[in-house]
Write a protein that holds these residues in place. Sequence first.
Motif, PDB file in Angstrom:
ATOM      1  N   LEU A 176      -4.618  25.676 -27.390  1.00  0.00           N
ATOM      2  CA  LEU A 176      -4.113  27.018 -27.653  1.00  0.00           C
ATOM      3  C   LEU A 176      -3.118  27.390 -26.559  1.00  0.00           C
ATOM      4  N   THR A 177      -1.865  27.632 -26.948  1.00  0.00           N
ATOM      5  CA  THR A 177      -0.847  28.067 -25.995  1.00  0.00           C
ATOM      6  C   THR A 177      -0.932  29.581 -25.826  1.00  0.00           C
ATOM      7  N   ILE A 178      -1.025  30.028 -24.585  1.00  0.00           N
ATOM      8  CA  ILE A 178      -1.167  31.448 -24.317  1.00  0.00           C
ATOM      9  C   ILE A 178       0.150  32.164 -24.624  1.00  0.00           C
ATOM     10  N   PRO A 179       0.131  33.229 -25.430  1.00  0.00           N
ATOM     11  CA  PRO A 179       1.365  33.985 -25.712  1.00  0.00           C
ATOM     12  C   PRO A 179       2.005  34.515 -24.425  1.00  0.00           C
ATOM     13  N   LYS A 180       3.311  34.711 -24.453  1.00  0.00           N
ATOM     14  CA  LYS A 180       4.063  35.056 -23.245  1.00  0.00           C
ATOM     15  C   LYS A 180       3.646  36.380 -22.625  1.00  0.00           C
ATOM     16  N   ASN A 181       3.250  37.337 -23.439  1.00  0.00           N
ATOM     17  CA  ASN A 181       2.929  38.658 -22.898  1.00  0.00           C
ATOM     18  C   ASN A 181       1.478  38.782 -22.427  1.00  0.00           C
ATOM     19  N   VAL A 182       0.683  37.752 -22.618  1.00  0.00           N
ATOM     20  CA  VAL A 182      -0.750  37.831 -22.314  1.00  0.00           C
ATOM     21  C   VAL A 182      -1.016  37.471 -20.853  1.00  0.00           C
ATOM     22  N   THR A 183      -1.755  38.345 -20.166  1.00  0.00           N
ATOM     23  CA  THR A 183      -2.169  38.085 -18.782  1.00  0.00           C
ATOM     24  C   THR A 183      -3.688  38.009 -18.633  1.00  0.00           C
ATOM     25  N   LYS A 184      -4.420  38.434 -19.682  1.00  0.00           N
ATOM     26  CA  LYS A 184      -5.875  38.396 -19.644  1.00  0.00           C
ATOM     27  C   LYS A 184      -6.401  37.775 -20.941  1.00  0.00           C
ATOM     28  N   ILE A 185      -7.431  36.956 -20.796  1.00  0.00           N
ATOM     29  CA  ILE A 185      -8.172  36.471 -21.959  1.00  0.00           C
ATOM     30  C   ILE A 185      -9.601  36.960 -21.826  1.00  0.00           C
ATOM     31  N   VAL A 186     -10.099  37.560 -22.894  1.00  0.00           N
ATOM     32  CA  VAL A 186     -11.474  38.050 -22.925  1.00  0.00           C
ATOM     33  C   VAL A 186     -12.246  37.214 -23.944  1.00  0.00           C
ATOM     34  N   PHE A 187     -13.269  36.528 -23.464  1.00  0.00           N
ATOM     35  CA  PHE A 187     -14.138  35.732 -24.334  1.00  0.00           C
ATOM     36  C   PHE A 187     -15.356  36.575 -24.703  1.00  0.00           C
ATOM     37  N   MET A 188     -15.591  36.760 -25.987  1.00  0.00           N
ATOM     38  CA  MET A 188     -16.608  37.694 -26.453  1.00  0.00           C
ATOM     39  C   MET A 188     -18.016  37.096 -26.524  1.00  0.00           C
ATOM     40  N   ASP A 189     -18.137  35.784 -26.561  1.00  0.00           N
ATOM     41  CA  ASP A 189     -19.458  35.180 -26.714  1.00  0.00           C
ATOM     42  C   ASP A 189     -20.220  35.169 -25.392  1.00  0.00           C
ATOM     43  N   ASP A 190     -21.506  35.437 -25.458  1.00  0.00           N
ATOM     44  CA  ASP A 190     -22.339  35.508 -24.257  1.00  0.00           C
ATOM     45  C   ASP A 190     -22.295  34.220 -23.436  1.00  0.00           C
ATOM     46  N   SER A 191     -22.236  33.096 -24.094  1.00  0.00           N
ATOM     47  CA  SER A 191     -22.376  31.803 -23.404  1.00  0.00           C
ATOM     48  C   SER A 191     -21.083  31.256 -22.819  1.00  0.00           C
ATOM     49  N   THR A 192     -19.973  31.956 -23.003  1.00  0.00           N
ATOM     50  CA  THR A 192     -18.685  31.401 -22.608  1.00  0.00           C
ATOM     51  C   THR A 192     -18.627  31.044 -21.128  1.00  0.00           C
ATOM     52  N   GLN A 193     -19.292  31.816 -20.288  1.00  0.00           N
ATOM     53  CA  GLN A 193     -19.237  31.568 -18.853  1.00  0.00           C
ATOM     54  C   GLN A 193     -19.689  30.156 -18.487  1.00  0.00           C
ATOM     55  N   SER A 194     -20.562  29.574 -19.289  1.00  0.00           N
ATOM     56  CA  SER A 194     -21.024  28.208 -19.008  1.00  0.00           C
ATOM     57  C   SER A 194     -20.106  27.150 -19.610  1.00  0.00           C
ATOM     58  N   VAL A 211     -22.891  39.716 -22.597  1.00  0.00           N
ATOM     59  CA  VAL A 211     -21.941  39.309 -21.559  1.00  0.00           C
ATOM     60  C   VAL A 211     -20.596  39.004 -22.201  1.00  0.00           C
ATOM     61  N   ILE A 212     -19.530  39.458 -21.576  1.00  0.00           N
ATOM     62  CA  ILE A 212     -18.199  38.964 -21.918  1.00  0.00           C
ATOM     63  C   ILE A 212     -17.578  38.375 -20.665  1.00  0.00           C
ATOM     64  N   THR A 213     -16.689  37.433 -20.863  1.00  0.00           N
ATOM     65  CA  THR A 213     -16.079  36.700 -19.752  1.00  0.00           C
ATOM     66  C   THR A 213     -14.578  36.921 -19.767  1.00  0.00           C
ATOM     67  N   GLU A 214     -14.028  37.181 -18.594  1.00  0.00           N
ATOM     68  CA  GLU A 214     -12.602  37.491 -18.448  1.00  0.00           C
ATOM     69  C   GLU A 214     -11.940  36.472 -17.532  1.00  0.00           C
ATOM     70  N   ILE A 215     -10.750  36.031 -17.905  1.00  0.00           N
ATOM     71  CA  ILE A 215      -9.947  35.201 -17.014  1.00  0.00           C
ATOM     72  C   ILE A 215      -8.519  35.730 -16.990  1.00  0.00           C
ATOM     73  N   SER A 216      -7.837  35.507 -15.888  1.00  0.00           N
ATOM     74  CA  SER A 216      -6.422  35.862 -15.758  1.00  0.00           C
ATOM     75  C   SER A 216      -5.581  34.624 -16.015  1.00  0.00           C
ATOM     76  N   VAL A 217      -4.516  34.783 -16.762  1.00  0.00           N
ATOM     77  CA  VAL A 217      -3.657  33.651 -17.106  1.00  0.00           C
ATOM     78  C   VAL A 217      -2.195  34.015 -16.889  1.00  0.00           C
ATOM     79  N   GLN A 218      -1.357  33.017 -16.990  1.00  0.00           N
ATOM     80  CA  GLN A 218       0.081  33.192 -16.889  1.00  0.00           C
ATOM     81  C   GLN A 218       0.734  32.731 -18.187  1.00  0.00           C
ATOM     82  N   PRO A 219       1.939  33.233 -18.469  1.00  0.00           N
ATOM     83  CA  PRO A 219       2.639  32.801 -19.688  1.00  0.00           C
ATOM     84  C   PRO A 219       2.779  31.292 -19.760  1.00  0.00           C
ATOM     85  N   GLU A 220       2.603  30.776 -20.930  1.00  0.00           N
ATOM     86  CA  GLU A 220       2.741  29.351 -21.223  1.00  0.00           C
ATOM     87  C   GLU A 220       1.577  28.500 -20.721  1.00  0.00           C
ATOM     88  N   ASP A 221       0.549  29.095 -20.146  1.00  0.00           N
ATOM     89  CA  ASP A 221      -0.660  28.326 -19.858  1.00  0.00           C
ATOM     90  C   ASP A 221      -1.220  27.777 -21.167  1.00  0.00           C
TER      91      ASP A 221
END
Length: 237
Positions: A176-194, A211-221
């Motif tokens: 999955l290529t991260i869209p250019k304007n996206v700086t945060k990804i939020v994973f909604m599933d409880d188990s994502t952290q593992s 639980v939700i899990t958050e990561i910071s990303v850069q364009p084109e990651d």
Amino acid sequence: VLKKNSKIIIFWAAWLVPGLLYNLFIRTEHAGYQMSYLTGLLILISYAIWRTTKKSIWLFVTVLTIIALFNLYWFFYDRDPEYAKPYRPTSFHYSDIKKNDVKTGSKVSFVRKNFDPQSTLIVSTEVLWRPYSYYLPEYHYVVLFRLDNTVIPYSYNKIASQKIDMQWSQEEKFILTIPKNVTKIVFMDDSTQSWIKNYPFKTHHLPGNSVITEISVQPEDKLFYNYHEIIIQQPYQ
């Protein structure tokens, strides 16, 4: 007796046996699939209760009262007061319905309050993608079936959604290529952290032991994913 009632026996067998065998040997996790034979079984049980108690109105009422009270207790009994058991998307039990409502509602409210729709990408597995896409229509939302599904070709499914405009596709390369304007990804599933293997993340613990899990990303990651595995690769890597 069997010969005399052979037509009736064949009728009920033709109704009950196929659905019973299907759920016994092929698929049993969803209560809705079992109605094919449970409906007929309920009719037979009702008839049996009437035949065995019709001579006594008090016995009839007593039996019905016991059955009704037992079913009410079984439906409303809180089987998971600490919200510790895994999510059961196919359960029609009150405690599971209540738990699912609390967990889903807490995640939706938290995302609305803390994340900008213009710069946030929401990612989930297939289980609750419909309510998330409905209650968070303004967000970019991607459903990655492979994260929690190994059955081919279903695990190739991917759904992209925004403003209730859903696009379904099948992809054998789990990238999955991260869209250019996206700086945060939020994973909604409880188990994502593992599942995140090589990248810093932040978890948010919410009501309902969710639980939700958050990561910071850069364009084109790029997000490489597989069953219970998430890897972020940046362009310079």
